[in-house]
Design a protein around this motif. Sequence first.
Motif, PDB file in Angstrom:
ATOM      1  N   MET A  10       0.829  -1.164   0.000  1.00  0.00           N
ATOM      2  CA  MET A  10       0.000   0.000   0.000  1.00  0.00           C
ATOM      3  C   MET A  10       0.889   1.248   0.000  1.00  0.00           C
ATOM      4  O   MET A  10       1.805   1.372   0.788  1.00  0.00           O
ATOM      5  N   VAL A  11       0.586   2.157  -0.873  1.00  0.00           N
ATOM      6  CA  VAL A  11       1.335   3.402  -0.956  1.00  0.00           C
ATOM      7  C   VAL A  11       0.625   4.456  -0.122  1.00  0.00           C
ATOM      8  O   VAL A  11      -0.573   4.675  -0.268  1.00  0.00           O
ATOM      9  N   ARG A  12       1.352   5.070   0.768  1.00  0.00           N
ATOM     10  CA  ARG A  12       0.800   6.144   1.603  1.00  0.00           C
ATOM     11  C   ARG A  12       1.054   7.480   0.949  1.00  0.00           C
ATOM     12  O   ARG A  12       2.175   7.782   0.565  1.00  0.00           O
ATOM     13  N   LEU A  13       0.020   8.287   0.855  1.00  0.00           N
ATOM     14  CA  LEU A  13       0.183   9.638   0.354  1.00  0.00           C
ATOM     15  C   LEU A  13       0.864  10.479   1.428  1.00  0.00           C
ATOM     16  O   LEU A  13       0.640  10.270   2.626  1.00  0.00           O
ATOM     17  N   PRO A  14       1.686  11.439   1.015  1.00  0.00           N
ATOM     18  CA  PRO A  14       2.301  12.319   2.021  1.00  0.00           C
ATOM     19  C   PRO A  14       1.217  13.103   2.765  1.00  0.00           C
ATOM     20  O   PRO A  14       0.189  13.462   2.193  1.00  0.00           O
ATOM     21  N   LEU A  15       1.467  13.351   4.022  1.00  0.00           N
ATOM     22  CA  LEU A  15       0.519  14.111   4.814  1.00  0.00           C
ATOM     23  C   LEU A  15       0.546  15.576   4.392  1.00  0.00           C
ATOM     24  O   LEU A  15       1.595  16.122   4.067  1.00  0.00           O
ATOM     25  N   THR A  16      -0.602  16.188   4.449  1.00  0.00           N
ATOM     26  CA  THR A  16      -0.690  17.614   4.152  1.00  0.00           C
ATOM     27  C   THR A  16      -0.261  18.389   5.397  1.00  0.00           C
ATOM     28  O   THR A  16      -0.290  17.849   6.516  1.00  0.00           O
TER      29      THR A  16
ATOM     30  N   LEU B 169      -9.345  10.879   8.370  1.00  0.00           N
ATOM     31  CA  LEU B 169      -9.277  10.710   9.818  1.00  0.00           C
ATOM     32  C   LEU B 169      -8.446   9.510  10.220  1.00  0.00           C
ATOM     33  O   LEU B 169      -8.011   9.420  11.338  1.00  0.00           O
ATOM     34  N   ALA B 170      -8.267   8.579   9.327  1.00  0.00           N
ATOM     35  CA  ALA B 170      -7.517   7.381   9.682  1.00  0.00           C
ATOM     36  C   ALA B 170      -6.691   6.939   8.494  1.00  0.00           C
ATOM     37  O   ALA B 170      -7.025   7.214   7.354  1.00  0.00           O
ATOM     38  N   SER B 171      -5.613   6.274   8.799  1.00  0.00           N
ATOM     39  CA  SER B 171      -4.767   5.769   7.717  1.00  0.00           C
ATOM     40  C   SER B 171      -5.018   4.301   7.508  1.00  0.00           C
ATOM     41  O   SER B 171      -5.624   3.635   8.278  1.00  0.00           O
TER      42      SER B 171
END
Length: 100
Positions: A1-7, A98-100
Amino acid sequence: MVRLPLTPTEIERGQRLGSLLRRARGERSMLDIALAAHVSPETLRKIETGRVATPAFPTIAAIADVLGLSLDAVWAEISGPERALSPAGSGHHAPERLAS
């Protein structure tokens, strides 16, 4: 799973969440709160320090319950300033993670 960078907004929200949880915990030990919430002390530490800016909802719900915080109060505290940026009644809101 690829996580998007946090804003930047998500990072700031995570820092506010951590600060709220630390204040609510007060003098109680991190270990006691983590065990009562059925999360690892390491998870609680990462949330309190802002290293996990978007923890899973059940995790926050469990910690809030142990600390005697309502989820409404948690949301009001952490969603602070960026809510004021949204035009009232515009009906247009950016999606929130709200959740990853």
